[in-house]
Scaffold this motif. Structure first.
Motif, PDB file in Angstrom:
ATOM      1  N   VAL A 320       0.821  -1.195   0.000  1.00  0.00           N
ATOM      2  CA  VAL A 320       0.000   0.000   0.000  1.00  0.00           C
ATOM      3  C   VAL A 320       0.857   1.246   0.000  1.00  0.00           C
ATOM      4  CG1 VAL A 320      -1.788   1.236   1.265  1.00  0.00           C
ATOM      5  CG2 VAL A 320      -1.794  -1.243   1.217  1.00  0.00           C
ATOM      6  N   SER A 322       0.490   5.748  -0.671  1.00  0.00           N
ATOM      7  CA  SER A 322      -0.487   6.823  -0.714  1.00  0.00           C
ATOM      8  C   SER A 322      -0.973   7.047  -2.134  1.00  0.00           C
ATOM      9  CB  SER A 322       0.140   8.114  -0.166  1.00  0.00           C
ATOM     10  OG  SER A 322       0.581   7.935   1.165  1.00  0.00           O
ATOM     11  N   SER A 323      -2.260   7.313  -2.254  1.00  0.00           N
ATOM     12  CA  SER A 323      -2.823   7.570  -3.575  1.00  0.00           C
ATOM     13  C   SER A 323      -3.636   8.849  -3.529  1.00  0.00           C
ATOM     14  CB  SER A 323      -3.707   6.389  -4.004  1.00  0.00           C
ATOM     15  OG  SER A 323      -4.761   6.215  -3.094  1.00  0.00           O
ATOM     16  N   TRP A 365      -8.229  -3.832  -1.136  1.00  0.00           N
ATOM     17  CA  TRP A 365      -9.342  -3.039  -0.623  1.00  0.00           C
ATOM     18  C   TRP A 365     -10.481  -2.950  -1.635  1.00  0.00           C
ATOM     19  CZ3 TRP A 365      -6.233   1.584   1.850  1.00  0.00           C
ATOM     20  CH2 TRP A 365      -5.560   1.118   2.984  1.00  0.00           C
ATOM     21  N   TYR A 372     -15.317   0.233   1.314  1.00  0.00           N
ATOM     22  CA  TYR A 372     -14.453   0.599   0.195  1.00  0.00           C
ATOM     23  C   TYR A 372     -15.194   0.655  -1.137  1.00  0.00           C
ATOM     24  CZ  TYR A 372     -10.883  -0.474   3.674  1.00  0.00           C
ATOM     25  OH  TYR A 372     -10.123  -0.508   4.817  1.00  0.00           O
ATOM     26  N   ALA A 379     -14.668   4.847   3.134  1.00  0.00           N
ATOM     27  CA  ALA A 379     -13.214   4.805   2.931  1.00  0.00           C
ATOM     28  C   ALA A 379     -12.855   4.525   1.473  1.00  0.00           C
ATOM     29  CB  ALA A 379     -12.601   3.737   3.845  1.00  0.00           C
ATOM     30  N   THR A 381     -11.871   6.261  -1.006  1.00  0.00           N
ATOM     31  CA  THR A 381     -10.695   6.919  -1.596  1.00  0.00           C
ATOM     32  C   THR A 381      -9.404   6.168  -1.305  1.00  0.00           C
ATOM     33  OG1 THR A 381     -10.535   8.369   0.346  1.00  0.00           O
ATOM     34  CG2 THR A 381     -11.728   9.213  -1.582  1.00  0.00           C
ATOM     35  N   ASN A 382      -9.433   5.253  -0.323  1.00  0.00           N
ATOM     36  CA  ASN A 382      -8.251   4.442  -0.044  1.00  0.00           C
ATOM     37  C   ASN A 382      -8.080   3.316  -1.060  1.00  0.00           C
ATOM     38  OD1 ASN A 382      -7.484   5.804   2.332  1.00  0.00           O
ATOM     39  ND2 ASN A 382      -8.993   4.674   3.521  1.00  0.00           N
TER      40      ASN A 382
END
Length: 391
Positions: A320, A322-323, A365, A372, A379, A381-382
């Motif tokens: 994982v 950051s996006s 996710w 998701y 959540a 956007t994760n």
């Protein structure tokens, strides 16, 4: 005599109840690299170490069953249920000694790069995910008990079936000195139960001859690794081909969920065991295959490179990172398939949901659904990035 028999009967009932209660929360621990709880068990000789003795004095029921560190109704709400300073014990008072801030916990020597982590599951269950974190550079395990803000998430698996042993290749980032890897096993609340299990694994980057550390396993056979690890990069633009790396469908090959294939320039994911069923002819939410859309779609974005499990791997582990949302959002009619909650999606998959089109950025996710779900989950956007609005 009757009183004696009655007393023995009551004792047997009470003992049986205690055993059942103990087993209810006794399901899994990290056996390699050895977790803090596992190191402190008598079988590992850890009970004689200063840290384990201190843990026992502070409360460490896990020295008898390291698989017992769990929360029955976790259901992905880990941070809400486990306060800072209580992560290693999962906020269980009986294991509070595991939270002690010390620099002499037995640790495994590691280096940056891929390392196999093995969960030994004393009671196998269907899994939503196994998740891995590591403490940030500069972390001092002797300064204060572990906090959520100390951690950086580095990996999460896709959903898995019932396994007695689950092994995952996790890419450890560069670090110096002592650190803690924190791992979560979340059972599938829909197919199984919402219970979660937690393990702290002490590691040290550095000299393998250190007396306080043990060397990490030098090698792991490929047959023992159930999951493959794929790095996710956000630093460059990638091909719009979401079928990159996927095998072409073969009528003689046996496929199982969530394996994916390419067929007639479309991507399909197996819903369950299937052989000889052409995905171009038998696809749908309840059919042999789930249609994940065309291999290419209009519009480019700076999303992670495609990650898709090969026919030989059981699941994929996405490292994982950051996006962020694309710098520009195009408009136009959506041509991608409708999103199916809980279906298996690879990174790069494009779906439409709630009036917009989304691209999967973190496979593990994206396949969870619920929180998701693109555009609707709290959540989302994760797991997804917005591609465009559907007009």
């Amino acid at each position: 005599m009757k009183k004696t028999i009655k007393a023995c009967g009551i004792s047997a009932v009470v003992l049986g109840s205690l055993l059942l209660t103990s087993q209810a929360f006794s399901h899994g621990y990290v056996s390699s690299p050895k977790s803090r709880a596992f190191f402190c068990t008598t079988s590992q000789g850890g009970g004689s170490s200063a840290a384990c003795i201190a843990a026992s004095a502070g409360g460490n029921a896990s020295q008898y069953e390291p698989q017992s560190i769990g929360i029955g109704g976790a259901n992905d709400n880990h941070q809400a249920l486990i306060p800072d300073g209580k992560l290693c014990s999962a906020n269980m008072a009986s294991n509070n000694g595991l939270n002690l801030a010390r620099n002499d916990w037995k640790a495994t020597t590691v280096t940056a790069g891929p390392l196999a982590f093995t969960w030994t599951n004393t009671a196998p269950h269907k899994t939503s995910y196994f998740r891995y974190y590591i403490t940030k550079e500069g972390f001092n395990p002797g300064a204060a008990p572990l906090k959520w803000s100390d951690l950086e998430q580095i990996a999460q698996t896709a959903p898995e079936g019932q396994e007695a042993v689950s092994t995952h290749m996790v890419n450890l980032p560069p670090r110096t000195g002592r650190h803690i890897v924190y791992s979560i096993w979340q059972r599938d609340p829909l197919r199984d139960a919402p219970e979660g299990f937690y393990q702290c694994i002490d590691v040290v980057y550095g000299n393998p001859s250190s007396s306080s550390s043990s060397a990490a396993p030098s090698s792991v056979s490929s047959s023992s690794v159930k999951s493959s690890v794929s790095s996710v990069s956000t630093s460059s633009s990638v091909s719009d081909n979401t079928c990159a790396g996927l095998p072409a469908w073969n009528a003689s090959t046996v496929y199982q969920a969530p394996q994916q294939v390419e067929r007639n320039n479309r991507r399909y994911s197996a819903n369950y065991w299937t052989q000889g069923n052409d995905p171009a002819l038998v696809s749908g939410q309840y059919s042999h295959w789930l249609d994940l859309g065309a291999c290419t779609s209009g519009g480019a974005s700076s999303t992670p490179s495609s990650v898709a499990p090969s026919s030989s791997s059981k699941s994929s582990v996405a490292v994982v990172s950051s996006s962020s949302a694309p710098s520009s959002v195009a408009s136009g009619n959506c041509t991608s398939p409708a999103y199916v909650n809980g279906a298996a999606y690879a990174a790069g998959a494009v779906v439409n949901n709630a009036g917009s089109e989304y691209r999967c950025t973190v496979a593990g996710w994206c396949s969870q659904g619920g929180a998701y779900a693109p555009g609707t989950g709290w959540a989302w956007t994760n797991a997804w990035s917005l591609v465009r609005a559907c007009n």
